[in-house]
Design a protein around this motif. Structure first.
Motif, PDB file in Angstrom:
ATOM      1  N   LEU A  72       2.125  -7.574   3.838  1.00 40.39           N
ATOM      2  CA  LEU A  72       1.944  -6.762   5.042  1.00 40.39           C
ATOM      3  C   LEU A  72       0.575  -6.079   5.078  1.00 40.39           C
ATOM      4  O   LEU A  72       0.446  -4.904   5.426  1.00 40.39           O
ATOM      5  CB  LEU A  72       3.057  -5.719   5.157  1.00 40.39           C
ATOM      6  CG  LEU A  72       4.491  -6.265   5.172  1.00 40.39           C
ATOM      7  CD1 LEU A  72       5.488  -5.136   5.041  1.00 40.39           C
ATOM      8  CD2 LEU A  72       4.737  -7.070   6.440  1.00 40.39           C
ATOM      9  N   ALA A  73      -0.452  -6.828   4.746  1.00 41.22           N
ATOM     10  CA  ALA A  73      -1.807  -6.288   4.613  1.00 41.22           C
ATOM     11  C   ALA A  73      -2.271  -5.548   5.857  1.00 41.22           C
ATOM     12  O   ALA A  73      -2.969  -4.532   5.749  1.00 41.22           O
ATOM     13  CB  ALA A  73      -2.786  -7.397   4.267  1.00 41.22           C
ATOM     14  N   SER A  74      -1.880  -5.994   7.040  1.00 42.85           N
ATOM     15  CA  SER A  74      -2.339  -5.335   8.261  1.00 42.85           C
ATOM     16  C   SER A  74      -1.768  -3.929   8.413  1.00 42.85           C
ATOM     17  O   SER A  74      -2.337  -3.097   9.112  1.00 42.85           O
ATOM     18  CB  SER A  74      -1.996  -6.174   9.495  1.00 42.85           C
ATOM     19  OG  SER A  74      -0.588  -6.295   9.628  1.00 42.85           O
ATOM     20  N   MET A  75      -0.645  -3.648   7.761  1.00 43.12           N
ATOM     21  CA  MET A  75      -0.089  -2.298   7.766  1.00 43.12           C
ATOM     22  C   MET A  75      -0.491  -1.531   6.510  1.00 43.12           C
ATOM     23  O   MET A  75      -0.736  -0.327   6.566  1.00 43.12           O
ATOM     24  CB  MET A  75       1.446  -2.367   7.852  1.00 43.12           C
ATOM     25  CG  MET A  75       1.938  -2.875   9.190  1.00 43.12           C
ATOM     26  SD  MET A  75       3.716  -3.183   9.317  1.00 43.12           S
ATOM     27  CE  MET A  75       4.465  -2.009   8.261  1.00 43.12           C
ATOM     28  N   VAL A  76      -0.562  -2.221   5.400  1.00 39.10           N
ATOM     29  CA  VAL A  76      -0.831  -1.573   4.119  1.00 39.10           C
ATOM     30  C   VAL A  76      -2.279  -1.100   4.017  1.00 39.10           C
ATOM     31  O   VAL A  76      -2.530   0.018   3.551  1.00 39.10           O
ATOM     32  CB  VAL A  76      -0.465  -2.508   2.941  1.00 39.10           C
ATOM     33  CG1 VAL A  76      -0.910  -1.926   1.610  1.00 39.10           C
ATOM     34  CG2 VAL A  76       1.039  -2.778   2.927  1.00 39.10           C
ATOM     35  N   ALA A  77      -3.236  -1.894   4.453  1.00 41.42           N
ATOM     36  CA  ALA A  77      -4.650  -1.525   4.310  1.00 41.42           C
ATOM     37  C   ALA A  77      -4.978  -0.201   5.018  1.00 41.42           C
ATOM     38  O   ALA A  77      -5.572   0.687   4.400  1.00 41.42           O
ATOM     39  CB  ALA A  77      -5.563  -2.652   4.784  1.00 41.42           C
ATOM     40  N   PRO A  78      -4.603  -0.024   6.289  1.00 47.05           N
ATOM     41  CA  PRO A  78      -4.886   1.280   6.917  1.00 47.05           C
ATOM     42  C   PRO A  78      -4.120   2.431   6.264  1.00 47.05           C
ATOM     43  O   PRO A  78      -4.658   3.543   6.138  1.00 47.05           O
ATOM     44  CB  PRO A  78      -4.443   1.098   8.372  1.00 47.05           C
ATOM     45  CG  PRO A  78      -4.306  -0.359   8.584  1.00 47.05           C
ATOM     46  CD  PRO A  78      -4.066  -0.977   7.250  1.00 47.05           C
ATOM     47  N   ALA A  79      -2.896   2.170   5.831  1.00 47.00           N
ATOM     48  CA  ALA A  79      -2.112   3.227   5.169  1.00 47.00           C
ATOM     49  C   ALA A  79      -2.764   3.637   3.857  1.00 47.00           C
ATOM     50  O   ALA A  79      -2.875   4.831   3.546  1.00 47.00           O
ATOM     51  CB  ALA A  79      -0.677   2.753   4.938  1.00 47.00           C
ATOM     52  N   VAL A  80      -3.217   2.665   3.083  1.00 47.15           N
ATOM     53  CA  VAL A  80      -3.868   2.951   1.804  1.00 47.15           C
ATOM     54  C   VAL A  80      -5.193   3.676   2.034  1.00 47.15           C
ATOM     55  O   VAL A  80      -5.503   4.651   1.341  1.00 47.15           O
ATOM     56  CB  VAL A  80      -4.063   1.647   0.992  1.00 47.15           C
ATOM     57  CG1 VAL A  80      -5.060   1.832  -0.140  1.00 47.15           C
ATOM     58  CG2 VAL A  80      -2.720   1.164   0.442  1.00 47.15           C
ATOM     59  N   ALA A  81      -5.973   3.217   3.000  1.00 42.72           N
ATOM     60  CA  ALA A  81      -7.253   3.874   3.297  1.00 42.72           C
ATOM     61  C   ALA A  81      -7.026   5.336   3.680  1.00 42.72           C
ATOM     62  O   ALA A  81      -7.731   6.230   3.191  1.00 42.72           O
ATOM     63  CB  ALA A  81      -7.980   3.130   4.418  1.00 42.72           C
ATOM     64  N   THR A 119      -8.375  -5.038   5.473  1.00 42.14           N
ATOM     65  CA  THR A 119      -7.172  -5.829   5.729  1.00 42.14           C
ATOM     66  C   THR A 119      -7.377  -7.266   5.284  1.00 42.14           C
ATOM     67  O   THR A 119      -6.509  -7.848   4.614  1.00 42.14           O
ATOM     68  CB  THR A 119      -6.795  -5.764   7.221  1.00 42.14           C
ATOM     69  OG1 THR A 119      -6.524  -4.405   7.568  1.00 42.14           O
ATOM     70  CG2 THR A 119      -5.582  -6.623   7.518  1.00 42.14           C
ATOM     71  N   ALA A 120      -8.500  -7.851   5.627  1.00 45.97           N
ATOM     72  CA  ALA A 120      -8.799  -9.228   5.212  1.00 45.97           C
ATOM     73  C   ALA A 120      -8.837  -9.334   3.688  1.00 45.97           C
ATOM     74  O   ALA A 120      -8.324 -10.303   3.108  1.00 45.97           O
ATOM     75  CB  ALA A 120     -10.120  -9.694   5.819  1.00 45.97           C
ATOM     76  N   SER A 121      -9.421  -8.352   3.053  1.00 44.89           N
ATOM     77  CA  SER A 121      -9.480  -8.336   1.587  1.00 44.89           C
ATOM     78  C   SER A 121      -8.085  -8.238   0.988  1.00 44.89           C
ATOM     79  O   SER A 121      -7.756  -8.949   0.029  1.00 44.89           O
ATOM     80  CB  SER A 121     -10.357  -7.172   1.133  1.00 44.89           C
ATOM     81  OG  SER A 121     -10.437  -7.124  -0.265  1.00 44.89           O
ATOM     82  N   PHE A 122      -7.249  -7.361   1.537  1.00 46.06           N
ATOM     83  CA  PHE A 122      -5.872  -7.219   1.055  1.00 46.06           C
ATOM     84  C   PHE A 122      -5.115  -8.535   1.241  1.00 46.06           C
ATOM     85  O   PHE A 122      -4.357  -8.950   0.367  1.00 46.06           O
ATOM     86  CB  PHE A 122      -5.156  -6.091   1.798  1.00 46.06           C
ATOM     87  CG  PHE A 122      -5.415  -4.712   1.243  1.00 46.06           C
ATOM     88  CD1 PHE A 122      -6.658  -4.319   0.766  1.00 46.06           C
ATOM     89  CD2 PHE A 122      -4.402  -3.766   1.224  1.00 46.06           C
ATOM     90  CE1 PHE A 122      -6.895  -3.052   0.274  1.00 46.06           C
ATOM     91  CE2 PHE A 122      -4.612  -2.490   0.733  1.00 46.06           C
ATOM     92  CZ  PHE A 122      -5.863  -2.132   0.257  1.00 46.06           C
ATOM     93  N   GLU A 123      -5.314  -9.195   2.399  1.00 46.61           N
ATOM     94  CA  GLU A 123      -4.658 -10.485   2.640  1.00 46.61           C
ATOM     95  C   GLU A 123      -5.088 -11.513   1.608  1.00 46.61           C
ATOM     96  O   GLU A 123      -4.262 -12.244   1.052  1.00 46.61           O
ATOM     97  CB  GLU A 123      -4.971 -10.986   4.052  1.00 46.61           C
ATOM     98  CG  GLU A 123      -4.246 -10.243   5.139  1.00 46.61           C
ATOM     99  CD  GLU A 123      -4.714 -10.608   6.539  1.00 46.61           C
ATOM    100  OE1 GLU A 123      -5.757 -11.305   6.704  1.00 46.61           O
ATOM    101  OE2 GLU A 123      -4.047 -10.158   7.498  1.00 46.61           O
ATOM    102  N   GLN A 124      -6.391 -11.556   1.333  1.00 52.22           N
ATOM    103  CA  GLN A 124      -6.933 -12.511   0.361  1.00 52.22           C
ATOM    104  C   GLN A 124      -6.363 -12.253  -1.039  1.00 52.22           C
ATOM    105  O   GLN A 124      -6.145 -13.185  -1.803  1.00 52.22           O
ATOM    106  CB  GLN A 124      -8.452 -12.436   0.342  1.00 52.22           C
ATOM    107  CG  GLN A 124      -9.100 -13.432  -0.586  1.00 52.22           C
ATOM    108  CD  GLN A 124     -10.611 -13.300  -0.598  1.00 52.22           C
ATOM    109  OE1 GLN A 124     -11.166 -12.286  -0.198  1.00 52.22           O
ATOM    110  NE2 GLN A 124     -11.284 -14.348  -1.066  1.00 52.22           N
ATOM    111  N   MET A 125      -6.113 -10.986  -1.364  1.00 50.10           N
ATOM    112  CA  MET A 125      -5.562 -10.632  -2.676  1.00 50.10           C
ATOM    113  C   MET A 125      -4.047 -10.821  -2.736  1.00 50.10           C
ATOM    114  O   MET A 125      -3.447 -10.615  -3.785  1.00 50.10           O
ATOM    115  CB  MET A 125      -5.925  -9.189  -3.026  1.00 50.10           C
ATOM    116  CG  MET A 125      -7.402  -8.981  -3.291  1.00 50.10           C
ATOM    117  SD  MET A 125      -7.800  -7.286  -3.784  1.00 50.10           S
ATOM    118  CE  MET A 125      -7.851  -6.444  -2.221  1.00 50.10           C
ATOM    119  N   GLY A 126      -3.440 -11.160  -1.615  1.00 53.27           N
ATOM    120  CA  GLY A 126      -2.005 -11.403  -1.603  1.00 53.27           C
ATOM    121  C   GLY A 126      -1.143 -10.168  -1.435  1.00 53.27           C
ATOM    122  O   GLY A 126       0.051 -10.194  -1.738  1.00 53.27           O
ATOM    123  N   VAL A 127      -1.721  -9.088  -0.916  1.00 54.56           N
ATOM    124  CA  VAL A 127      -0.947  -7.866  -0.683  1.00 54.56           C
ATOM    125  C   VAL A 127      -0.027  -8.101   0.509  1.00 54.56           C
ATOM    126  O   VAL A 127      -0.502  -8.480   1.584  1.00 54.56           O
ATOM    127  CB  VAL A 127      -1.884  -6.662  -0.424  1.00 54.56           C
ATOM    128  CG1 VAL A 127      -1.085  -5.422  -0.057  1.00 54.56           C
ATOM    129  CG2 VAL A 127      -2.757  -6.411  -1.647  1.00 54.56           C
TER     130      VAL A 127
END
Length: 148
Positions: free
Chosen positions: A52-61, A42-50
């Motif tokens: 809704l990273a807190s929702m997207v990271a677990p969904a993608v994983a 999630t932190a990585s996704f946030e840093q990359m500018g994705v």
């Protein structure tokens, strides 16, 4: 001899594509869960500018791990492959495109080929050597006059 006239060759090709793509994507999902952890992803996704990273990271994983396993087995192949193609296109456009093509510069070459392979499976289906085939049986292609 073309694969069009040799269904076992076509199914073997689809099996190889499914298994290799599935292993790679499942490994990426596994990595997000167990190496980076979901908080790290999630932190990585946030840093990359994705967004809704807190929702997207677990969904993608989850999609990459479960979808990759589904591809290896040939279970709900078209759905899993379609969702994984969209996942990789998201990575391409949201993260990797500005870096150019080469992966060593953070570029999109890996996600582009993964997206293309997943899209090909979504279009072609799993082939004969799959759980989908065992469960749903063979269906003749649209416009086909036989069930071969």
């Amino acid at each position: 001899m073309t694969t069009r006239n040799n269904p076992p060759m076509t199914s073997a090709a689809l099996l190889m594509l499914r298994v290799v793509l599935g292993i790679i994507l499942a490994a990426h999902g596994w990595q997000k869960f167990f190496q980076y952890t979901l908080d790290g992803a999630t932190a990585s996704f946030e840093q990359m500018g994705v967004p809704l990273a807190s929702m997207v990271a677990p969904a993608v994983a989850t999609l990459e791990l479960a979808g990759g396993i589904a591809l290896v087995l040939g279970v709900v192949t078209r759905v899993a492959a379609g969702l994984l193609a969209l996942d990789m296109l998201g990575a391409l456009f949201l993260v990797h495109l500005p870096a150019g093509i080469f992966v060593d510069n953070g570029g999109y070459e890996l996600v582009a080929i993964l997206a293309a392979a997943a899209a090909a499976l979504a279009l072609a289906g799993p082939g004969s050597y799959s759980v989908d085939r065992l469960v749903f049986g063979r269906k003749a292609p649209v416009g086909s006059m036989s069930n071969a």
